[in-house]
Design a protein around this motif. Sequence first.
Motif, short mmCIF file in Angstrom:
data_model
loop_
_atom_site.label_atom_id
_atom_site.label_comp_id
_atom_site.label_asym_id
_atom_site.label_seq_id
_atom_site.Cartn_x
_atom_site.Cartn_y
_atom_site.Cartn_z
N GLY A 261 0.77 -1.23 0.00
CA GLY A 261 0.00 0.00 0.00
C GLY A 261 0.80 1.28 0.00
N VAL A 262 2.13 1.22 0.04
CA VAL A 262 2.96 2.42 -0.02
C VAL A 262 3.04 2.86 -1.47
CG1 VAL A 262 5.26 3.36 0.42
CG2 VAL A 262 4.26 1.73 2.02
N ARG A 263 2.71 4.12 -1.75
CA ARG A 263 2.52 4.55 -3.12
C ARG A 263 3.76 5.11 -3.79
NH1 ARG A 263 -1.32 1.95 -5.05
NH2 ARG A 263 -1.20 3.36 -6.84
N ARG B 229 6.40 -1.55 15.20
CA ARG B 229 6.29 -0.46 16.19
C ARG B 229 6.29 0.90 15.50
NH1 ARG B 229 8.96 -0.98 22.07
NH2 ARG B 229 8.53 -3.18 22.50
N ARG B 230 7.10 1.04 14.47
CA ARG B 230 7.26 2.35 13.85
C ARG B 230 6.28 2.57 12.70
NH1 ARG B 230 13.00 5.09 12.42
NH2 ARG B 230 12.94 5.15 14.68
N PHE B 231 6.04 1.52 11.91
CA PHE B 231 5.29 1.72 10.67
C PHE B 231 3.94 1.02 10.64
CE2 PHE B 231 9.82 2.00 9.48
CZ PHE B 231 9.83 3.31 9.03
N GLY B 232 3.69 0.07 11.55
CA GLY B 232 2.44 -0.66 11.47
C GLY B 232 2.42 -1.57 10.26
N GLY B 233 1.22 -1.79 9.71
CA GLY B 233 1.08 -2.70 8.59
C GLY B 233 0.74 -1.99 7.31
N TYR B 234 -0.37 -2.38 6.68
CA TYR B 234 -0.71 -1.91 5.35
C TYR B 234 -0.67 -0.38 5.26
CZ TYR B 234 -3.09 -1.33 0.92
OH TYR B 234 -3.39 -0.98 -0.37
N ALA B 235 -0.01 0.12 4.19
CA ALA B 235 0.16 1.56 3.93
C ALA B 235 0.91 2.27 5.03
CB ALA B 235 -1.19 2.23 3.67
N ALA B 236 1.70 1.52 5.81
CA ALA B 236 2.53 2.11 6.87
C ALA B 236 1.72 3.03 7.77
CB ALA B 236 3.72 2.86 6.26
N TRP B 237 0.53 2.54 8.17
CA TRP B 237 -0.37 3.39 8.95
C TRP B 237 0.26 3.85 10.26
CZ3 TRP B 237 -1.25 1.58 13.79
CH2 TRP B 237 -1.06 0.23 14.02
N GLY B 238 1.21 3.09 10.78
CA GLY B 238 1.81 3.47 12.06
C GLY B 238 2.69 4.69 11.97
N ALA B 239 3.11 5.05 10.75
CA ALA B 239 3.99 6.20 10.58
C ALA B 239 3.24 7.50 10.51
CB ALA B 239 4.85 6.01 9.34
#
Length: 621
Positions: free
Chosen positions: A85-87, A558-568
């Motif tokens: 999901g990262v574009r 911890r830093r980025f989460g999952g799909y589409a780096a939602w944690g960032a």
Amino acid sequence: MQPDLILHNARITTLDRTAPLVQAVAITDGTFAEAGRDGDILPLADPATRIIDMGGRLVLPGLIDNHTHVVRGGLNYNMELRWDGVRSLSDAMSMLRRQVEITPPPQWVRVIGGFTEHQFDEKRLPTLDEINAVAPDTPVFILHLYDRALLNAAALRAVGYDRHTPNPPGGEIQRDARGNPTGLLLAKPNAGILYATLARGPKLPFDYQLNSTRHFMRELNRLGITGVIDAGGGMQNYPEDYEIIQKLAADDQLTVRLAYNLFTQKPKEEKADFLNWTKSVTYRQGDDYFRHNGAGEMLVFSAADFEDFREPRPDLSPGMEDDLEDVVRILAENHWPWRMHATYDETISRALDVFEKVNRDIPLTGINWFFDHAETISDRSLDRVAALGGGVAVQHRMAYQGEYFVERYGARAAEATPPVARMLEKGVRTSAGTDATRVASYNPWVGLSWLISGRTVGGLRITPERNRLDRDTALRMWTEKVAWFSNDEGRRGRISPGYLADLIVPDRDFFSCPEDDIPDITSELTMVGGKVVYGKGDFADLDRTQIPPAMPDWSPVRRFGGYAAWGAGEPAVAKTAAVRCGCASACGVHGHDHAGAWGASLPVSDLKGFWGALGCACWAV
């Protein structure tokens, strides 16, 4: 019995054609007890009943993935940097650099599938030079689908590949003019080299794997997944690699229902595996949360037709039928269902010859067997599948590989690859899933979007309208139609009395939101068995799930989460752009996302054009 829970003031899509839309539902002992109007359901409450006002929100049955790899994915999730999901490749490389900075030796940074180069604005993968520049000392392994892996110099040292390392059968270690490995591994078309190299990396200890699997299930719940059928996988041995999921099941910590198939692991030992397993494992042993579901997706290695559309279709060995018949007879005699990986009709038609032969001696009636994938299955093969009482489990691999398929076989051939609408027209039992976590993302909404829009994640529309599905049919492919594939018809996939109380509240209206928004849907509330397993926003207080932070402390989760780096943050990594860029001033059009601008089709380097000197300042950087 009085209900434990009532949801009311909702727009509940039941998928029950006798009552397709209701306002309220009562849940008792983990199942739906009643569904109807508020005025009919609310009076059923007693003082102990919890009542939740849904505020007019849409409620859907929980999504069920017909083919995924949660057991394997859970063991590794906390170690993986997800580019799903990262574009922008610029954002992806920023994530990689930031992860390299905190990953201690001898650990690796791993990007293990779930993405394609076509999803990036730049429409390319990183170069080996770019990877080595951001990670000179930390091993980096990037898996792109099942066609290639990119290893930096530190990773090559870690796995011990040098000029003397031979190419394995079906794989290639690309080399420079001196014969030294460059870091590019290619499936030609066998993905074994990719599996085997990845397996050389460090593994998490037991407690960390428990934590990792819980975080992966939490991510699936965030996306509306309430159940899966696990298709086994390479390098995934039974029962050793199932200890984590079995412990979570025993401790009542599963938040996703999981039916698992057993996947043979060694060529020429398939018959022995299934003879052993049919003696030691009972079909459907377990419960509604964790249960055996039969054999596959690998039945015999000689029948494996790898789905790398960058390579020609592989020809199966002449002895495939004999190998497959030995295994299928064992399964039929024990009344075990099976699933079989099959990409091409050439494989499917030969397998059907075997199934029909076995059926003449041991009727397959009542055995819920099916093919997986079936991208190029023919009308004739579909008729044969239906006649034998089988099914087809499709996945959205073409959303990630459609461009490669078109390049090799042409746009016309891709119009019904796989022919999902035709399967449904013919009455073949058909359902949908992802084949996550490596060849596609685990995000179910990407799969739903592909069925509805016919577009790849790179934006190429490959399926014409006549072969696409409407939203109601697509939703059924992810819910009620999956039930047959785990022998759960009449128990899962609808919001109806007697069905398991699995439901979700999407964060936007699936039926009316813009088509382009479908892949971005997440769940505001997810329930499994009437228990809240995920909640956010107005429902956050209902979520009592307590999971320790992702372990180890350097975990990318911890830093980025999952799909589409939602944690960032929102959007994924864009908030770090100004810090990342390093130029003196932002562009008035693109901010600091110069890499994204350069990768676009706009002529930003043309000083005389609007997008050059007059329109944006990316040309000046």
